[in-house]
Design a protein around this motif. Structure first.
Motif, PDB file in Angstrom:
ATOM      1  N   ASN A 109       0.810  -1.215   0.000  1.00 16.76           N
ATOM      2  CA  ASN A 109       0.000   0.000   0.000  1.00 16.76           C
ATOM      3  C   ASN A 109       0.844   1.266   0.000  1.00 16.76           C
ATOM      4  O   ASN A 109       0.369   2.342   0.364  1.00 16.76           O
ATOM      5  N   ASP A 150     -15.455  -0.650  -3.646  1.00 19.23           N
ATOM      6  CA  ASP A 150     -15.470  -0.986  -2.213  1.00 19.23           C
ATOM      7  C   ASP A 150     -14.692   0.095  -1.448  1.00 19.23           C
ATOM      8  O   ASP A 150     -13.468   0.025  -1.325  1.00 19.23           O
ATOM      9  N   ARG A 151     -15.398   1.067  -0.933  1.00 21.79           N
ATOM     10  CA  ARG A 151     -14.759   2.193  -0.258  1.00 21.79           C
ATOM     11  C   ARG A 151     -14.125   1.774   1.077  1.00 21.79           C
ATOM     12  O   ARG A 151     -13.090   2.316   1.475  1.00 21.79           O
ATOM     13  N   GLU A 152     -14.748   0.845   1.756  1.00 19.66           N
ATOM     14  CA  GLU A 152     -14.174   0.372   3.021  1.00 19.66           C
ATOM     15  C   GLU A 152     -12.816  -0.284   2.779  1.00 19.66           C
ATOM     16  O   GLU A 152     -11.868  -0.078   3.533  1.00 19.66           O
ATOM     17  N   LYS A 153     -12.720  -1.065   1.707  1.00 20.75           N
ATOM     18  CA  LYS A 153     -11.447  -1.699   1.364  1.00 20.75           C
ATOM     19  C   LYS A 153     -10.380  -0.641   1.074  1.00 20.75           C
ATOM     20  O   LYS A 153      -9.236  -0.762   1.536  1.00 20.75           O
ATOM     21  N   CYS A 156      -9.215   0.968   4.342  1.00 18.81           N
ATOM     22  CA  CYS A 156      -8.396   0.037   5.122  1.00 18.81           C
ATOM     23  C   CYS A 156      -6.998  -0.094   4.524  1.00 18.81           C
ATOM     24  O   CYS A 156      -6.004  -0.187   5.273  1.00 18.81           O
ATOM     25  N   GLU A 157      -6.889  -0.086   3.209  1.00 21.53           N
ATOM     26  CA  GLU A 157      -5.579  -0.190   2.568  1.00 21.53           C
ATOM     27  C   GLU A 157      -4.742   1.061   2.817  1.00 21.53           C
ATOM     28  O   GLU A 157      -3.527   0.978   3.049  1.00 21.53           O
ATOM     29  N   LYS A 160      -3.424   0.776   6.303  1.00 24.63           N
ATOM     30  CA  LYS A 160      -2.302  -0.164   6.392  1.00 24.63           C
ATOM     31  C   LYS A 160      -1.008   0.482   5.911  1.00 24.63           C
ATOM     32  O   LYS A 160       0.059   0.291   6.501  1.00 24.63           O
ATOM     33  N   ILE A 188      -5.691  -1.807  -5.990  1.00 20.68           N
ATOM     34  CA  ILE A 188      -5.117  -1.656  -4.649  1.00 20.68           C
ATOM     35  C   ILE A 188      -4.794  -0.188  -4.395  1.00 20.68           C
ATOM     36  O   ILE A 188      -4.189   0.481  -5.241  1.00 20.68           O
TER      37      ILE A 188
END
Length: 266
Positions: A109, A150-153, A156-157, A160, A188
């Motif tokens: 990331n 997928d905004r949550e993904k 989260c990335e 990270k 990603i």
């Protein structure tokens, strides 16, 4: 886009001592970029962004071996002084150190950097970061094209990547915002522009002129807690966390975030 000429043809822009040093630098990629295939990808107040193909076999130490066919050139165009000579001196003194640090970062990331080159599009002798090119561009543009992503993904990335910078690399990013979150071919999210944030720290920055370099919507509240206009802006991990929270809101609830920025009392 037509070629603007090989950047190494302008190496005399560097003074004799520095010229020798820069020519031997292992991250000097002047000789391996195919400038006949350069494309303008975006223009901002502090930088211009191009993509270009490369000859990875000609890169020093084969640093482009694992790079995709096109790489990104980000040309720093911000001014650091009253003269072009001073501007070049500031960049020359700081680009190499930033790249060495950024090159050691390894995380899915974090957008990888490969090296540097001189600006192939003009005679201004600006320096360029050479990094991974992401054709999906930044997360703001990506979400406009893919509103059902997928905004949550994504959030989260980004978290990270920021945690890696803070906890493992002990690095302050200093300019976390959606425009500095790129989306790779594989979808990603990757933090980018760590190097630009570091270099802009060398520019004159106080509460009067810092708006040229940072985005006010993502400043932490402590920046505004002083009445001293000459108070130097301090990048910090806590400031990164604040900016990440703003980024989370903008990615997850874009309408609410834009309304809040237009009406700060909300």
């Amino acid at each position: 886009m037509a070629s603007h000429g090989e950047p190494h043809n302008r190496k005399d822009a560097l003074d004799p001592i520095s010229q020798s040093e820069w020519e031997k630098d292992p991250f000097n990629l002047n000789s391996c970029l195919k400038l006949q295939d350069i494309r303008l990808e975006g223009v901002g107040s502090r930088a211009r962004v191009f993509s270009v193909t490369h000859h990875h076999h000609d890169s020093p130490g084969d640093v482009l071996k694992n790079a995709k066919p096109r790489v990104c050139l980000k040309i720093i165009t911000a001014s650091f002084g009253d003269t072009a000579e001073h501007n070049l001196e500031v960049l020359r003194k700081n680009v190499l150190g930033v790249i060495k640090v950024w090159r050691n970062l390894e995380h899915p990331n974090i957008n990888p950097i490969y090296g540097w080159t001189l600006d192939p599009t003009s005679n201004d002798s600006h320096f360029c970061f050479v990094s991974q090119f992401c054709p999906n561009y930044n997360v703001s543009r990506y979400l406009r094209k893919h509103p059902d992503a997928d905004r949550e993904k994504i959030v989260c990335e980004v978290a990270k990547g920021l945690r890696y910078l803070h906890d493992e690399a002990n690095i302050v990013h200093g300019d976390v915002k959606p425009n500095n979150v790129l989306i790779s071919d594989e979808g990603i999210a990757m933090l980018s522009d760590f190097g630009q944030a570091e270099i802009l720290d060398r520019a004159p920055q106080n509460l009067q002129d810092a708006g040229r370099f940072l985005t006010i919507e993502y400043w932490p509240p402590e920046v505004f807690s002083t009445e001293d206009a000459d108070y130097p802006l301090q990048r910090s991990k806590s400031g990164d966390v604040w900016a990440f929270g703003c980024t989370l809101l903008e990615v997850s609830y874009p309408e609410f975030f834009l309304q809040k920025m237009a009406n700060p009392v909300l």
